[in-house]
Design a protein around this motif. Structure first.
Motif, PDB file in Angstrom:
ATOM      1  N   UNK A  76       0.862  -1.177   0.000  1.00 40.96           N
ATOM      2  CA  UNK A  76       0.000   0.000   0.000  1.00 40.96           C
ATOM      3  C   UNK A  76       0.898   1.226   0.000  1.00 40.96           C
ATOM      4  N   UNK A  77       0.930   1.933  -1.127  1.00 41.92           N
ATOM      5  CA  UNK A  77       1.685   3.184  -1.225  1.00 41.92           C
ATOM      6  C   UNK A  77       0.708   4.300  -0.909  1.00 41.92           C
ATOM      7  N   UNK A  78       1.008   5.038   0.145  1.00 44.31           N
ATOM      8  CA  UNK A  78       0.098   6.058   0.655  1.00 44.31           C
ATOM      9  C   UNK A  78       0.758   7.434   0.542  1.00 44.31           C
ATOM     10  N   UNK A  79       0.232   8.274  -0.360  1.00 42.79           N
ATOM     11  CA  UNK A  79       0.713   9.647  -0.500  1.00 42.79           C
ATOM     12  C   UNK A  79      -0.010  10.496   0.534  1.00 42.79           C
ATOM     13  N   UNK A  80       0.739  11.254   1.320  1.00 41.77           N
ATOM     14  CA  UNK A  80       0.160  12.002   2.421  1.00 41.77           C
ATOM     15  C   UNK A  80       0.993  13.266   2.663  1.00 41.77           C
ATOM     16  N   UNK A  81       0.494  14.118   3.537  1.00 43.58           N
ATOM     17  CA  UNK A  81       1.241  15.303   3.971  1.00 43.58           C
ATOM     18  C   UNK A  81       0.909  15.561   5.435  1.00 43.58           C
ATOM     19  N   UNK A  82       1.872  16.033   6.219  1.00 41.13           N
ATOM     20  CA  UNK A  82       1.626  16.292   7.636  1.00 41.13           C
ATOM     21  C   UNK A  82       0.529  17.335   7.889  1.00 41.13           C
ATOM     22  N   UNK A 131       7.807   2.576   6.763  1.00 36.38           N
ATOM     23  CA  UNK A 131       8.724   3.423   5.995  1.00 36.38           C
ATOM     24  C   UNK A 131       8.013   4.656   5.421  1.00 36.38           C
ATOM     25  N   UNK A 132       8.675   5.790   5.535  1.00 31.34           N
ATOM     26  CA  UNK A 132       8.202   7.040   4.937  1.00 31.34           C
ATOM     27  C   UNK A 132       9.288   7.515   3.988  1.00 31.34           C
ATOM     28  N   UNK A 133       8.882   7.786   2.758  1.00 27.14           N
ATOM     29  CA  UNK A 133       9.828   8.226   1.739  1.00 27.14           C
ATOM     30  C   UNK A 133       9.565   9.675   1.370  1.00 27.14           C
ATOM     31  N   UNK A 134      10.632  10.349   0.982  1.00 25.73           N
ATOM     32  CA  UNK A 134      10.578  11.774   0.662  1.00 25.73           C
ATOM     33  C   UNK A 134      11.351  12.038  -0.628  1.00 25.73           C
ATOM     34  N   UNK A 135      11.203  13.240  -1.128  1.00 30.01           N
ATOM     35  CA  UNK A 135      11.994  13.700  -2.253  1.00 30.01           C
ATOM     36  C   UNK A 135      12.303  15.170  -2.025  1.00 30.01           C
ATOM     37  N   UNK A 136      13.434  15.593  -2.500  1.00 23.98           N
ATOM     38  CA  UNK A 136      13.761  17.025  -2.420  1.00 23.98           C
ATOM     39  C   UNK A 136      13.035  17.800  -3.520  1.00 23.98           C
ATOM     40  N   UNK A 137      12.404  17.051  -4.426  1.00 20.45           N
ATOM     41  CA  UNK A 137      11.709  17.662  -5.547  1.00 20.45           C
ATOM     42  C   UNK A 137      10.217  17.316  -5.501  1.00 20.45           C
ATOM     43  N   UNK A 141       7.540  13.757  -6.805  1.00 18.94           N
ATOM     44  CA  UNK A 141       6.432  13.094  -6.104  1.00 18.94           C
ATOM     45  C   UNK A 141       5.175  13.133  -6.969  1.00 18.94           C
ATOM     46  N   UNK A 142       4.894  14.281  -7.570  1.00 19.14           N
ATOM     47  CA  UNK A 142       3.713  14.416  -8.443  1.00 19.14           C
ATOM     48  C   UNK A 142       3.841  13.473  -9.634  1.00 19.14           C
ATOM     49  N   UNK A 143       5.024  13.402 -10.240  1.00 19.59           N
ATOM     50  CA  UNK A 143       5.245  12.480 -11.364  1.00 19.59           C
ATOM     51  C   UNK A 143       5.016  11.029 -10.929  1.00 19.59           C
ATOM     52  N   UNK A 144       5.478  10.680  -9.728  1.00 17.20           N
ATOM     53  CA  UNK A 144       5.287   9.321  -9.228  1.00 17.20           C
ATOM     54  C   UNK A 144       3.810   9.035  -8.989  1.00 17.20           C
ATOM     55  N   UNK A 145       3.089  10.004  -8.431  1.00 18.65           N
ATOM     56  CA  UNK A 145       1.642   9.831  -8.231  1.00 18.65           C
ATOM     57  C   UNK A 145       0.960   9.554  -9.560  1.00 18.65           C
ATOM     58  N   UNK A 146       1.330  10.297 -10.580  1.00 18.27           N
ATOM     59  CA  UNK A 146       0.723  10.117 -11.902  1.00 18.27           C
ATOM     60  C   UNK A 146       1.160   8.813 -12.552  1.00 18.27           C
ATOM     61  N   UNK A 147       2.394   8.391 -12.307  1.00 18.48           N
ATOM     62  CA  UNK A 147       2.887   7.143 -12.884  1.00 18.48           C
ATOM     63  C   UNK A 147       2.184   5.940 -12.258  1.00 18.48           C
TER      64      UNK A 147
END
Length: 192
Positions: A76-82, A131-137, A141-147
């Motif tokens: 389960x890949x969960x895109x989120x924000x604090x 695990x929580x993953x991040x990107x400096x860009x 993240x938006x490209x990954x969400x769309x992919x």
């Protein structure tokens, strides 16, 4: 028309707008209409994801972490924000699911749509142990969400459930309830 009549009409219209907005947001946040990919759709569309080393983000310590690390798991890949309230409300259900099903081949991976420092603070504050993953860009993240899934609404939280064979089982915009998430995982978790 008298001024009092215009004021009454204005108040009425504001009230109607408020009710419509509340109902629309509540329906979206509680996900009365989640985007679910059925087994038939899996056979007829390209809904397979190859979790390769090319799909790599940073963990909270700044080390590159490829998604291929979780190939063979119900993922389960969960895109989120604090700062996202529905995201924060969903995290206890994700933590419980990880504790309950993790040893059976289920894995939650959070991907934060925020700065690395905000992600670290948010994960620590919320007690996230998966695990929580991040990107400096943010663009990455938006490209990954769309992919990984069509999130043209840009809504959060946004989750993609991927089978151990790499098939997309579900794309879901909004917070999962514990009950729905448990049912979904138990339906698709491979049996030994």
């Amino acid at each position: 028309m008298k001024r009092e009549s215009w004021i009454s009409i204005g108040i009425f219209l504001v009230g109607v707008f408020a009710i419509i907005t509340t109902v629309t947001c509540t329906a979206h946040e509680t996900h009365l209409h989640p985007t679910t990919v059925t087994q038939n759709e899996l056979r007829t569309t390209k809904n397979s994801i190859k979790l390769t080393n090319e799909i790599t983000l940073l963990n909270l310590d700044g080390h590159p972490t490829p998604f291929s690390r979780w190939q063979g798991h119900l993922l389960l890949i969960n895109f989120w924000a604090p700062w996202c309230l529905p995201c924060r409300e969903e995290i206890p259900a994700l933590l419980m699911a990880q504790r309950k099903y993790g040893r059976h081949g289920f894995q939650v991976v959070g991907v934060t749509v925020d700065t690395p420092s905000a992600a670290r603070r948010g994960a620590r504050f919320l007690g996230i142990t998966y695990p929580v993953l991040i990107s400096r860009s943010p663009k990455k993240i938006i490209e990954l969400m769309n992919k990984l899934g069509d999130n043209s609404l840009g809504g959060l939280p946004f989750s993609i459930l991927i089978s151990p064979r790499g098939q997309v089982i579900e794309r879901h915009i909004g917070a999962y309830s514990s009950r729905f998430l448990n049912r979904l995982i138990s339906d698709y978790l491979p049996t030994s």
